[in-house]
Design a protein around this motif. Structure first.
Motif, short mmCIF file in Angstrom:
data_model
loop_
_atom_site.label_atom_id
_atom_site.label_comp_id
_atom_site.label_asym_id
_atom_site.label_seq_id
_atom_site.Cartn_x
_atom_site.Cartn_y
_atom_site.Cartn_z
N LEU A 32 4.51 -9.86 0.80
CA LEU A 32 4.01 -9.04 1.91
C LEU A 32 4.73 -7.71 1.98
CD1 LEU A 32 3.88 -11.88 4.54
CD2 LEU A 32 1.98 -10.88 3.26
N PRO A 34 8.05 -5.04 0.46
CA PRO A 34 8.78 -4.79 -0.80
C PRO A 34 9.95 -5.76 -0.93
CG PRO A 34 9.13 -3.02 0.76
CD PRO A 34 8.04 -3.86 1.31
N GLY A 109 -7.68 -4.86 2.51
CA GLY A 109 -7.41 -3.76 3.44
C GLY A 109 -6.17 -4.06 4.27
N VAL A 110 -5.93 -3.23 5.26
CA VAL A 110 -4.66 -3.30 6.03
C VAL A 110 -4.68 -4.56 6.88
CG1 VAL A 110 -3.25 -2.12 7.74
CG2 VAL A 110 -4.62 -0.79 6.09
N ASN A 111 -3.62 -5.35 6.84
CA ASN A 111 -3.52 -6.55 7.70
C ASN A 111 -2.06 -6.68 8.14
OD1 ASN A 111 -1.94 -7.67 5.64
ND2 ASN A 111 -3.79 -8.31 4.56
N PRO A 112 -1.83 -7.38 9.22
CA PRO A 112 -0.45 -7.45 9.73
C PRO A 112 0.43 -8.36 8.88
CG PRO A 112 -1.91 -8.74 11.11
CD PRO A 112 -2.79 -8.04 10.12
N GLY A 113 -0.02 -8.84 7.75
CA GLY A 113 0.88 -9.57 6.86
C GLY A 113 0.97 -11.03 7.21
N TYR B 200 -0.14 5.90 -20.94
CA TYR B 200 -0.70 5.43 -19.67
C TYR B 200 -1.02 6.62 -18.76
CZ TYR B 200 -1.29 3.01 -15.28
OH TYR B 200 -1.82 2.55 -14.11
N ILE C 57 1.40 -1.05 -0.16
CA ILE C 57 1.64 -2.36 0.49
C ILE C 57 0.70 -2.44 1.70
CG2 ILE C 57 3.36 -3.67 1.78
CD1 ILE C 57 5.40 -2.02 0.01
N PHE C 58 -0.07 -3.52 1.79
CA PHE C 58 -1.10 -3.59 2.82
C PHE C 58 -0.54 -3.97 4.17
CE2 PHE C 58 -4.78 -2.27 0.99
CZ PHE C 58 -5.13 -2.93 -0.17
N THR C 59 0.69 -4.55 4.21
CA THR C 59 1.20 -5.02 5.52
C THR C 59 1.44 -3.82 6.43
OG1 THR C 59 2.37 -6.58 4.15
CG2 THR C 59 2.92 -6.60 6.47
N ASN C 60 0.68 -3.76 7.48
CA ASN C 60 0.81 -2.67 8.50
C ASN C 60 0.85 -1.31 7.83
OD1 ASN C 60 1.20 -4.97 9.89
ND2 ASN C 60 3.41 -4.76 10.04
N ALA C 61 -0.03 -1.10 6.84
CA ALA C 61 0.00 0.18 6.11
C ALA C 61 -0.59 1.27 7.00
CB ALA C 61 -0.83 0.06 4.84
N SER C 63 -2.03 4.13 6.20
CA SER C 63 -3.37 4.62 5.77
C SER C 63 -3.74 3.89 4.50
CB SER C 63 -3.28 6.12 5.44
OG SER C 63 -2.82 6.22 4.11
N VAL C 64 -5.01 3.89 4.15
CA VAL C 64 -5.46 3.11 2.99
C VAL C 64 -5.29 3.93 1.72
CG1 VAL C 64 -7.31 1.66 2.13
CG2 VAL C 64 -7.17 2.18 4.57
N LEU C 68 -0.66 4.64 -6.98
CA LEU C 68 -1.09 3.70 -8.02
C LEU C 68 -0.04 2.59 -8.15
CD1 LEU C 68 -3.64 4.21 -9.64
CD2 LEU C 68 -2.25 4.96 -11.54
N THR C 70 0.27 0.14 -10.57
CA THR C 70 0.67 -0.37 -11.90
C THR C 70 1.97 0.26 -12.40
OG1 THR C 70 -1.69 -0.24 -12.25
CG2 THR C 70 -0.36 -1.02 -14.06
N PRO C 71 2.16 1.59 -12.33
CA PRO C 71 3.45 2.10 -12.85
C PRO C 71 4.63 1.49 -12.12
CG PRO C 71 1.97 3.91 -12.30
CD PRO C 71 1.29 2.67 -11.88
#
Lengths: 152, 521, 115, 115
Positions: A32, A34, A109-113, B200, C57-61, C63-64, C68, C70-71
């Motif tokens: 969730l 880093p 998409g964005v979710n609270p984890g 890449y 990271i999607f948790t409480n991000a 903005s969408v 990238l 992969t790097p």
């Protein structure tokens, strides 16, 4: 021998719990936020480094045996997780979106984890966490205890 | 259910071949409490399983074309879901299964040999664990179709073989050789990573086949090509960058030197994969072909002339490994140089490549035999120095005969396998450029000269008083030597069949760039 | 304006290579390899960068629009590999100092004695 | 041809035919050898190593400098080659960087001239 003062020992005792909790938090929330197995394992290894420095004389003999077994167990657990995915292909995430352990489906998409998602990845994070924790503490032990314990 | 399980294994072959040595490597240290020999039996068992899987995989590749396997996909054959290869894809064609077969057989024989060679050392589980990790790294590099995956397996290979070179930790030289090997390997791996990052950054792809298809010949591609070629040339020990080979092979335990020879040949395969498949259509590949030919020429000559004055038996054989790598580079370099004009390619290009690639398996066998025989001498007499050995022939007759077989085949004398591949290389390279072939022949003579010196100083001559009680080496160590000698004689007597069965499909696979790319794109 | 990040990568790589070529002390050689490795990590990360975007990271991000991913995965693997290489090199350096008593490359024994 | 033949470009190589010829040659040489003098006896002073006249030493005559003539002839080559084999990693990395620069330069110059 450079004897460590009592204050350092007491603070070391106190610090064990927060560092352990923070390290395992980083490992468990790897999918969730880093961090994940490697970073969390490194944090836990700082715990062992601290204990080695403060309690260098109280170690009867070099406890590296435990950590080498733990390292192998962690790595075997990781590769077995990859083998379990063989039902469809190697390293396949067989737990995701099945509502079982770590299987809660999540929309893109964005979710609270949500903790209970991402299938095999949290289990693999735990395996890598164990492996990196024991590997780094093994390195610290081998490099320090060899000269701390029996000084040539 | 029987057919189900059988098909199950065959369907997941490419992944199992890499996963089994990896899993076995981490189970090995835990077997210490099941007795002294549990670890060696465990690793020999696993390596023989992997050998059988590789043979089955090779048979399937020859029977029905390139095998591909997407790791982690819902179906193993789902390579690029929406036109773009997303996952790590293992792509096994004839050349990679040829290299995989060569390397796993030599590592299996080295493992059988070290079951007895390493008995007296305390921490033997670490040795077998690293050996299995090395096998996993080599098989991974042989079978992967993804650039970054090749970098990761190159690192796994370098770190585990550095650990193995430093096995004799009580001697300063082994630690120093391991340090130099590690610096060289990390530098070349970092340059490979830098080239991967360049590619890449431009194409957003990591898969070799997809990269090969999406090529626009920019300056950055040329820089990436230069970095990749020089990194892999350094890892396989061609001359200007060969200094680490003598230290690494000379100080490592004998079975490790035999498997290090195979480890550097996998970097040779990676070099061919990059030059033929990734940068095949680049017009500047002719310049790289000429560089490879020059590297091969220099390796042949300098390798042998440096081997002649050596006093240490393993350093001498290490320099011979460099000069034999020069033959392979020469053979395949000539093939690469004429890749564009078809009639020259059919006239001698394909024959040169067949000679070069046939020489890879021949070299792996007789160099493995020679290193294991050197290990046998050191196991019994304890000295590596040629001046202190003498008159071992009548004490160790079988080892002497086996050394003779290895010596005659490395110098390329007729009935043995070295001659078959060198003959093809001489003839085809002569048609390309006579000087190269002449130098190759002179180097063969110098190889014979230096090995005659080794044979006479080690096996014949006066009877040494201090080696009066030297006995023949134990049976377990003799088995891999006999197997290797039998294979050498077999390849020497039936070169036509081996060429048709193993080498010709491998060369076709290397030249068939469109086939390799077509599987993924 | 020129891309500052690629300039720093070039400068860092040249610094790393110059320490490797000129410095004889082992610890400095290990440092040189570390410098080259982190510069290649910087190069990898800067490849995936997009203007005004967020960590992937999607948790409480907030903005969408994301960088990238992969790097970043490649860099993570490279950092892990570099930890292993540095740990092995430093333990070899400890052993070398234990046997040779010196850390400089000049006084080592494995020099070509083939006369 | 037979199973064992290997057809190269200009001809063919068959180890079995070669073995047959080899055996014939061996038979001939053994016959010629048997025509020689009979008074050759092992262990007498006939079979003593010819040590240019004097008695050979009991222990070991080391054979490492058999090719002293070759080394004497190639003296300049060996001094030049040995100067390169310094045994220090710094020089190895230096040679690597030189090779990379040479290949990059020839690729770019080659690309401009030919293509």
């Amino acid at each position: 021998m450079n004897d460590v003062s009592l204050i350092v020992k007491v603070v070391a005792y106190i610090l064990i719990v927060p560092v352990f909790i923070f390290g395992s938090y980083v490992i468990l929330h790897g999918h969730l936020s880093p961090g994940g197995g490697f970073a969390g394992g490194a944090i836990l290894a700082t715990l062992v480094a601290m204990l080695v420095i403060t309690f260098r004389d109280d170690f009867k003999e070099n406890p590296h045996e435990i950590f080498s077994i733990l390292e192998c167990i962690g790595m075997i657990f990781f590769i077995l997780l990859a083998f379990f995915g063989l039902s469809s292909s190697f390293f396949h995430n067989f737990l995701v979106n099945l509502n079982g352990l770590f299987g809660k489906p999540v929309h893109f998409g964005v979710n609270p984890g949500y903790l209970n998602t991402a299938g095999v990845i949290p289990l693999m994070n735990m395996a890598v966490g164990i492996e990196v924790f024991s590997a780094l503490s093994l390195i610290v032990l081998m490099l320090s205890m060899r000269y701390g314990g029996e000084r040539k | 259910m029987e057919v189900g399980r059988e098909m199950f294994i065959i369907e997941h072959l490419p992944a199992l071949v890499i996963a089994i040595p990896l899993l076995a490597a981490f189970i090995a240290p835990l077997l210490k409490r099941f007795g002294k020999h549990a670890v060696s039996v465990w690793s020999i068992l696993n390596l023989s399983i992997v050998e059988c899987l590789v043979i089955v995989l090779g048979y399937r590749v020859i029977k029905d074309g390139i095998q591909s396997y997407a790791i982690g996909a819902s179906i193993p054959s789902l390579l690029s879901p929406n036109g773009l290869p997303v996952r790590i894809i293992l792509e096994v064609d004839a050349i990679s299964s040829f290299m995989g077969l060569t390397s796993i057989s030599i590592i299996l024989l080295a493992c059988i040999y070290s079951a007895c060679f390493m008995k007296k050392y305390k921490s033997v589980e670490r040795y077998y664990s690293l050996l299995l990790l090395m096998a996993a790294g080599i098989m991974g590099m042989a079978f992967t179709g993804d650039m970054f995956n090749m970098f990761v397996f190159l690192e796994v290979l370098s770190i585990s073989s550095a650990g193995l070179i430093a096995f004799y930790a009580y001697k300063g030289e082994a630690i120093e050789a391991a340090f130099k090997y590690l610096v060289i390997s990390s530098i070349s791996a970092l340059m490979v990573l830098f080239a991967i990052a360049l590619l890449y950054g431009q194409y957003g792809l990591l898969n070799i086949a997809a990269l090969g298809a999406a090529f626009r010949f920019t300056i950055l591609d040329k820089i990436a090509l230069a970095l990749l070629v020089s990194a892999f040339v350094m890892k396989c020990g061609a001359v200007p960058l060969h200094m680490w080979v003598a230290d690494a092979y000379g100080e490592a335990p004998a079975p490790i030197s035999a498997s290090l020879v195979v480890a550097s040949q996998i970097s040779l395969y990676a070099l061919f994969r990059i030059c033929f498949t990734l940068f095949g259509l680049l017009p500047a590949i002719q310049i790289i072909a000429w560089f490879i030919i020059l590297f091969g020429l220099a390796s042949m000559f300098v390798g042998v002339t440096m081997a002649m004055p050596q006093k240490d038996i393993k350093r001498l054989m290490a320099y011979h490994a460099i000069s034999q790598t020069g033959y392979m580079l020469l053979g395949v370099g000539v093939g690469l140089a004429v890749i564009n004009d078809i009639n020259a390619l059919n006239a001698f290009g394909i024959a040169a490549m067949e000679g070069g690639i046939f020489h890879i398996i021949n070299h792996a066998m007789y160099k493995g035999l020679l290193f294991l025989v050197a290990g046998a001498i050191i196991y019994r007499t304890g000295t590596k120095n040629l001046n202190e050995m003498g008159g071992l022939g009548n004490r160790m007759p079988i080892t002497a005969v086996l050394f003779l077989i290895g010596m005659l085949s490395i110098t390329g004398l007729p009935p043995f396998n070295g001659f078959a591949s060198k003959l093809i290389i001489y003839e085809s390279v002569f048609l390309f450029n006579p000087i190269l072939s002449v130098v190759a022949m002179i180097v063969s003579i110098l190889t014979l000269a230096s090995f005659v010196k080794v044979f006479y100083s080690a096996f014949t001559g006066q009877e040494q008083s201090k080696y009066k009680d030297v006995k023949e080496i134990p049976a377990i160590m003799l088995v891999p030597l006999l197997i290797l000698a039998f294979l050498i004689i077999l390849f020497g007597l039936f070169p036509g069949i081996i060429l048709k069965l193993l080498v010709k499909p491998a060369v076709q696979a290397l030249l068939d760039r469109a086939g390799y790319i077509g599987v993924v794109v | 304006m020129i891309d500052i990040q690629f300039l720093t990568v070039v400068i860092l790589i040249s610094v790393g290579i110059s320490t490797l070529v000129f410095k004889k002390n082992i610890i400095k050689i290990v440092m040189g390899i570390e410098i080259i490795s982190s510069s290649i990590n910087l190069f990898l990360i800067s490849l995936g960068y997009r203007e005004g975007s967020v960590a992937p990271i999607f948790t409480n991000a907030p903005s969408v629009k994301m960088v990238l991913p992969t790097p970043q995965a490649l860099t993570l693997t490279n950092i892990v590999i570099d930890l292993a290489i540095t740990a092995l090199m430093l333990s070899l350096a400890v052993l070398i100092y234990n046997y040779y008593g010196t850390l400089s490359m000049k006084k080592w024994r494995l020099v070509e004695r083939c006369s | 041809m037979m199973m064992t033949t290997l057809s190269t470009i200009r001809g063919f190589w068959d180890p079995v035919l070669w073995m047959a010829a080899f055996i014939i040659v061996i038979v001939i040489t053994c016959y010629i050898r048997s025509l020689g003098k009979e008074e050759y006896k092992r262990g007498t002073e006939q079979t003593m190593v010819f040590f240019s006249g004097n008695i050979p030493p009991k222990e070991l005559i080391s054979s490492s400098n058999i090719y002293w003539g070759f080394f004497k002839a190639m003296e300049k080559y060996y001094t030049c080659i040995r100067r390169f084999h310094t045994g220090m990693v710094n020089d190895y990395v230096y040679y690597f960087i030189v090779i990379v620069i040479v290949i990059i330069a020839s690729l770019i110059i080659g690309g401009v001239l030919w293509m």
